[in-house]
Motif scaffolding. Structure first.
Motif, PDB file in Angstrom:
ATOM      1  N   VAL A   1       0.798  -1.156   0.236  1.00 49.57           N
ATOM      2  CA  VAL A   1      -0.087  -0.110   0.228  1.00 49.57           C
ATOM      3  C   VAL A   1       1.026   1.210   0.036  1.00 49.57           C
ATOM      4  N   ILE A   2       0.618   2.178  -0.877  1.00 53.52           N
ATOM      5  CA  ILE A   2       1.280   3.408  -1.025  1.00 53.52           C
ATOM      6  C   ILE A   2       0.564   4.458  -0.687  1.00 53.52           C
ATOM      7  N   VAL A   3       0.945   5.352   0.346  1.00 53.02           N
ATOM      8  CA  VAL A   3       0.252   6.376   0.836  1.00 53.02           C
ATOM      9  C   VAL A   3       0.982   7.702   0.538  1.00 53.02           C
ATOM     10  N   GLY A   4       0.251   8.831   0.116  1.00 51.71           N
ATOM     11  CA  GLY A   4       0.957  10.213   0.165  1.00 51.71           C
ATOM     12  C   GLY A   4       0.130  11.315  -0.028  1.00 51.71           C
ATOM     13  N   HIS A   5       0.641  12.437   0.034  1.00 47.77           N
ATOM     14  CA  HIS A   5      -0.304  13.720  -0.346  1.00 47.77           C
ATOM     15  C   HIS A   5      -0.552  13.791  -1.898  1.00 47.77           C
ATOM     16  N   LYS A   6      -1.571  14.381  -2.156  1.00 37.47           N
ATOM     17  CA  LYS A   6      -2.244  14.473  -3.492  1.00 37.47           C
ATOM     18  C   LYS A   6      -1.202  15.219  -4.502  1.00 37.47           C
ATOM     19  N   ASP A   7      -0.286  16.043  -3.868  1.00 40.65           N
ATOM     20  CA  ASP A   7       0.551  16.994  -4.615  1.00 40.65           C
ATOM     21  C   ASP A   7       1.680  16.239  -5.258  1.00 40.65           C
ATOM     22  N   ILE A   8       1.734  14.566  -4.573  1.00 38.90           N
ATOM     23  CA  ILE A   8       2.904  14.057  -5.152  1.00 38.90           C
ATOM     24  C   ILE A   8       2.447  12.792  -5.690  1.00 38.90           C
ATOM     25  N   MET A   9       0.862  12.561  -6.083  1.00 35.44           N
ATOM     26  CA  MET A   9       0.422  11.566  -6.583  1.00 35.44           C
ATOM     27  C   MET A   9       0.962  11.195  -8.170  1.00 35.44           C
ATOM     28  N   GLU A  10       0.961  12.431  -8.794  1.00 36.20           N
ATOM     29  CA  GLU A  10       1.471  12.249 -10.238  1.00 36.20           C
ATOM     30  C   GLU A  10       3.037  11.656 -10.293  1.00 36.20           C
TER      31      GLU A  10
ATOM     32  N   GLU B   1      -1.973   5.768 -20.117  1.00 34.08           N
ATOM     33  CA  GLU B   1      -1.976   4.901 -18.997  1.00 34.08           C
ATOM     34  C   GLU B   1      -1.897   5.508 -17.603  1.00 34.08           C
ATOM     35  N   LYS B   2      -0.976   6.384 -17.823  1.00 32.88           N
ATOM     36  CA  LYS B   2      -0.269   7.145 -16.389  1.00 32.88           C
ATOM     37  C   LYS B   2      -1.505   8.118 -16.210  1.00 32.88           C
ATOM     38  N   ALA B   3      -2.071   8.762 -17.305  1.00 32.29           N
ATOM     39  CA  ALA B   3      -3.210  10.110 -16.924  1.00 32.29           C
ATOM     40  C   ALA B   3      -4.349   9.241 -16.350  1.00 32.29           C
ATOM     41  N   GLU B   4      -4.609   8.162 -16.992  1.00 33.99           N
ATOM     42  CA  GLU B   4      -5.973   7.514 -16.324  1.00 33.99           C
ATOM     43  C   GLU B   4      -5.860   6.808 -14.946  1.00 33.99           C
ATOM     44  N   ALA B   5      -4.622   6.600 -14.671  1.00 33.68           N
ATOM     45  CA  ALA B   5      -4.598   5.797 -13.552  1.00 33.68           C
ATOM     46  C   ALA B   5      -5.130   6.227 -12.276  1.00 33.68           C
ATOM     47  N   PRO B   6      -5.261   7.580 -12.059  1.00 35.28           N
ATOM     48  CA  PRO B   6      -6.138   8.032 -10.811  1.00 35.28           C
ATOM     49  C   PRO B   6      -7.422   7.185 -10.570  1.00 35.28           C
ATOM     50  N   VAL B   7      -8.222   7.142 -11.582  1.00 40.94           N
ATOM     51  CA  VAL B   7      -9.383   6.223 -11.687  1.00 40.94           C
ATOM     52  C   VAL B   7      -9.450   4.807 -10.977  1.00 40.94           C
ATOM     53  N   LYS B   8      -8.286   4.490 -10.714  1.00 43.75           N
ATOM     54  CA  LYS B   8      -8.163   3.295  -9.873  1.00 43.75           C
ATOM     55  C   LYS B   8      -7.802   3.617  -8.309  1.00 43.75           C
ATOM     56  N   ILE B   9      -7.407   4.651  -8.288  1.00 46.57           N
ATOM     57  CA  ILE B   9      -6.835   4.888  -6.890  1.00 46.57           C
ATOM     58  C   ILE B   9      -7.783   5.607  -6.155  1.00 46.57           C
ATOM     59  N   ALA B  10      -7.670   5.294  -4.645  1.00 47.00           N
ATOM     60  CA  ALA B  10      -8.495   5.665  -3.606  1.00 47.00           C
ATOM     61  C   ALA B  10      -7.934   7.137  -3.332  1.00 47.00           C
ATOM     62  N   THR B  11      -8.906   8.131  -3.094  1.00 48.87           N
ATOM     63  CA  THR B  11      -8.323   9.684  -2.759  1.00 48.87           C
ATOM     64  C   THR B  11      -9.173  10.177  -1.704  1.00 48.87           C
ATOM     65  N   SER B  12      -8.748  11.170  -0.890  1.00 47.55           N
ATOM     66  CA  SER B  12      -9.520  11.910  -0.180  1.00 47.55           C
ATOM     67  C   SER B  12      -9.051  13.386  -0.735  1.00 47.55           C
ATOM     68  N   GLU B  13      -9.684  14.322   0.235  1.00 50.89           N
ATOM     69  CA  GLU B  13      -9.532  15.621   0.009  1.00 50.89           C
ATOM     70  C   GLU B  13      -7.968  16.116  -0.520  1.00 50.89           C
ATOM     71  N   HIS B  14      -6.975  15.289   0.367  1.00 51.25           N
ATOM     72  CA  HIS B  14      -5.588  15.847   0.606  1.00 51.25           C
ATOM     73  C   HIS B  14      -4.531  14.681   0.047  1.00 51.25           C
ATOM     74  N   THR B  15      -5.313  13.166   0.177  1.00 53.34           N
ATOM     75  CA  THR B  15      -4.276  12.076   0.267  1.00 53.34           C
ATOM     76  C   THR B  15      -4.717  11.078  -0.813  1.00 53.34           C
ATOM     77  N   PHE B  16      -4.005  10.231  -1.231  1.00 49.88           N
ATOM     78  CA  PHE B  16      -4.323   9.086  -1.986  1.00 49.88           C
ATOM     79  C   PHE B  16      -3.659   7.944  -1.435  1.00 49.88           C
ATOM     80  N   ILE B  17      -4.370   6.762  -1.748  1.00 49.69           N
ATOM     81  CA  ILE B  17      -3.806   5.426  -1.380  1.00 49.69           C
ATOM     82  C   ILE B  17      -3.887   4.560  -2.584  1.00 49.69           C
ATOM     83  N   ILE B  18      -2.823   4.042  -2.718  1.00 47.43           N
ATOM     84  CA  ILE B  18      -2.466   3.026  -4.074  1.00 47.43           C
ATOM     85  C   ILE B  18      -2.268   1.495  -3.374  1.00 47.43           C
ATOM     86  N   ASP B  19      -3.272   0.617  -4.034  1.00 47.01           N
ATOM     87  CA  ASP B  19      -3.262  -0.775  -3.369  1.00 47.01           C
ATOM     88  C   ASP B  19      -2.852  -1.649  -4.602  1.00 47.01           C
ATOM     89  N   GLY B  20      -1.799  -2.563  -4.178  1.00 44.40           N
ATOM     90  CA  GLY B  20      -1.658  -3.611  -5.205  1.00 44.40           C
ATOM     91  C   GLY B  20      -0.648  -4.629  -4.753  1.00 44.40           C
TER      92      GLY B  20
END
Length: 646
Positions: A11-20, A257-276
């Motif tokens: 699981v990868i967790v971080g702030h939205k501004d580093i999601m890209e 592929e990279k641009a569409e990746a967020p539609v698979k990622i869980a996000t809140s107002e400020h954070t993201f969580i990537i599971d895999g």
């Protein structure tokens, strides 16, 4: 080997501004199997595509449309620098779009006009032998025009009704053009119906049919020349831009592929969580990659895998290179589940072995080996090469058994002495060596082994091989069950079959007088039967007769092999019978044709029949004893570049 690659849930967790940056790093590593996030009421939501998604998608669609029109195919080209492609992309794409659009529109216009001319020519053709201007068929107030086809000349029938008419009739096509007074229309219509009259549409055009058809033909030829010229220009554009198109399409696919990746990622107002998922031995590499890309601002954690997770863990094979081609055979059936034994290495042994036992001919082995090597060299497809490698392994096995059987295109290599005389061999002076008498049917075991003369022995031998193969399946099933549910469950569900078989063997030995084990065999069988009922219930008792049917199913190893021998022998017999009576060049040519085509047909059958029957023994008899399958394919988020490099 014998089990899939060990996986870790990350699981990868971080702030939205580093999601890209994080997505970029994951994609570049091509290691992380990204799981889709399903909203579960936790307050987290699916992310939105990055800002460049729309623009990238638009360019990709535009480029693929151009690629489809030009007929650009995947091929090996020198890799291009990513920065070079990016710098040239917009300008070259616009230039290419203009050139292709111009050609597309022009070709579309020409194709449309060509279809119009074809339709017009089709309408005019029936009247080609009638010298009447097409304009004269229309716009009369007092005259009715009938234009169509009839089964025979209607002149005499019409003349009986009226003498005031004009008619042209083409006997070769049955086309008629009849001009009459309006008041005679009803009577003439009745006459025409008796002659099976079928009306033909008259196009609104001026000129005689023959002249019009000649004009249309000239115009069609002119259009065809223009289309040919356009196709030459299109080919030129394709040659000029194909490398750019392949490289750009790859680059835009990666960006999409990279641009569409967020539609698979869980996000809140400020954070993201990537599971895999990631192979366990690559987890440290992923950590370093993410840390480097985000300056340590993203956190990567390894999650504990529970039993509930085992059904969703993606499966990556972990086999030696030599056995990897047989992964294609596994994928045709199903990938193993995470806690199952991967039988790829087992079928690496048994599949070619059974194939070779069935075919067992040096001639066919050499032909198919050369064919497989040639296709492997000429065809660059990643899907074809593993299948050709499987075929190569099978032909090596066939070659070995061919030496053992002493067969070459249906001919025996060694002469054989029988009660009915000597069967000559293909190699002069090479005679069959007697080894020992078979305990079955008084048959004699020789070298080379003449399969057609020891059929009963071969049937028993293949049934015993089948029993060994099936029991290997039970042993593997025992290991699988022990991993999943413990030793007791494995013993009752799979070990019980081995106990039942042991009881049957001891009982048979006692009954035949080879050993005093009849009573012991019955007791062991009953113990195994009780274990089987406890392990598998009534299903186990119902399937008990399958022990015999499964073993007998392996007798196809000799049955299908014999059919191949008899086909080859029949072809040889027909070919030689054509030569021997009268000889002559015609007979020789005929015999050669029969020989070549007969063995060509048998060669095709030699690929299909041994392959299908060997496959069936794996999928039904062997896998049925232990294999569940149904694992998901490990598909890392990333792209293997062929046309660009970073």
């Amino acid at each position: 080997m014998l089990k899939p690659k060990q996986m870790s849930r990350a699981v990868i967790v971080g702030h939205k501004d580093i999601m890209e940056a994080t997505v970029e790093a994951i994609h570049g590593s091509n290691l992380f199997h990204l799981e889709d996030y399903n909203e579960d009421g936790s307050g987290l939501k699916l992310g939105r595509p990055f800002k460049n998604a729309g623009e990238v998608s638009k360019k990709l669609i535009q480029l693929r449309s151009i690629s489809s029109f030009l007929g650009v195919k995947k091929e090996s080209i020198p890799k291009q620098k990513e920065t070079t492609v990016i710098n040239e992309l917009d300008s070259m794409l616009d230039q290419l779009d203009i050139e292709v659009s111009t050609k597309t529109e022009k070709k579309s216009e020409l194709d449309s006009r060509l279809k119009e001319l074809e339709a017009l020519k089709k309408d005019i053709s029936p009247f080609s032998a009638i010298p009447i201007d097409m304009e004269l068929y229309h716009d009369y107030e007092s005259i009715k025009v009938f234009a169509g086809t009839v089964k025979e000349n209607i002149g005499s029938a019409v003349s009986q009704v009226t003498s005031t008419y004009e008619m042209e009739y083409d006997q070769s096509t049955g086309t008629v053009a009849l001009f009459i007074k309006k008041e005679d229309e009803a009577k003439i219509s009745e006459i025409l119906s008796n002659f099976e009259f079928r009306e033909i549409r008259i196009p609104e055009i001026t000129g005689t049919p023959s002249t019009l058809i000649a004009d249309i033909t000239r115009e069609e030829e002119g259009i065809q020349k223009q289309i040919t010229s356009l196709e030459t220009d299109i080919t030129s554009i394709k040659d000029k831009y194909s490398e750019f198109i392949l490289a750009s399409e790859e680059l835009l696919t990666i960006e999409s592929e990279k641009a569409e990746a967020p539609v698979k990622i869980a996000t809140s107002e400020h954070t993201f969580i990537i599971d895999g998922w990631i192979p366990d031995d690559q987890f440290a590499t992923l950590e370093r990659t993410i840390e480097s890309a985000t300056n340590g601002r993203a956190f990567v954690s390894k999650q504990k895998i529970t039993n509930a997770d085992t059904d969703i863990i993606p499966i990556e094979y972990d086999n030696p290179k030599i056995t990897q081609p047989f992964q294609e055979i596994m994928d045709l059936y199903a990938r193993p589940k995470y806690k199952e034994i991967d039988p790829t290495s087992l079928i690496f042994i048994s599949f070619p072995l059974f194939y070779g036992m069935i075919l067992g001919d040096i001639g066919y082995a050499l032909i198919l080996l050369a064919l497989a090597l040639g296709i492997k060299k000429m065809v660059k497809s990643d899907a074809v090469k593993p299948l050709m490698n499987v075929l190569i392994y099978c032909q090596i096995s066939t070659l070995i058994f061919g030496v053992l059987y002493g067969e070459f295109l249906g001919f025996p290599l060694a002469s054989l002495h029988t009660d009915h005389g000597i069967i000559p061999g293909l190699i002069a002076g090479f005679e069959t060596i007697t080894l020992f008498n078979s305990p079955v049917g008084g048959e004699v075991i020789t070298y080379p082994i003449h399969r057609t003369h020891i059929v009963m022995t071969m049937i028993i031998a293949t049934a015993l091989i089948g029993s060994l193969h099936v029991n290997c399946g039970y042993v593997v099933g025992f290991i699988n069950e022990r991993r999943k549910h413990g030793f007791a469950a494995a013993m009752f569900e799979k070990g019980s079959w081995l106990v039942v078989e042991l009881g049957i063997i001891l009982g048979v030995l006692g009954y035949t007088g080879y050993a005093p084990t009849a009573i012991i065999g019955i007791i062991v069988f009953l113990i195994g039967f009780v274990m089987l009922i406890k392990g598998e219930g009534a299903k186990g008792a119902i399937e008990l007769p399958s022990l015999l049917s499964n073993a007998l199913s392996y007798t196809r190893l000799i049955a299908v092999g014999l059919s191949s021998i008899y086909i080859a022998s029949t072809v040889n017999l027909i070919a030689f019978d054509m030569i021997l009576p009268q000889g002559g060049i015609v007979a020789v040519i005929g015999a050669i044709i029969v020989f070549i085509f007969g063995h060509a047909l048998n060669t095709v059958l030699s690929i299909i029949a041994p392959g299908l029957h060997s496959l069936r023994l794996q999928y039904v008899e062997f896998f049925g004893k232990f294999y569940e399958g149904g694992g998901r394919k490990y598909s890392p988020f990333g792209y293997i570049r062929k046309y660009t490099e970073e």
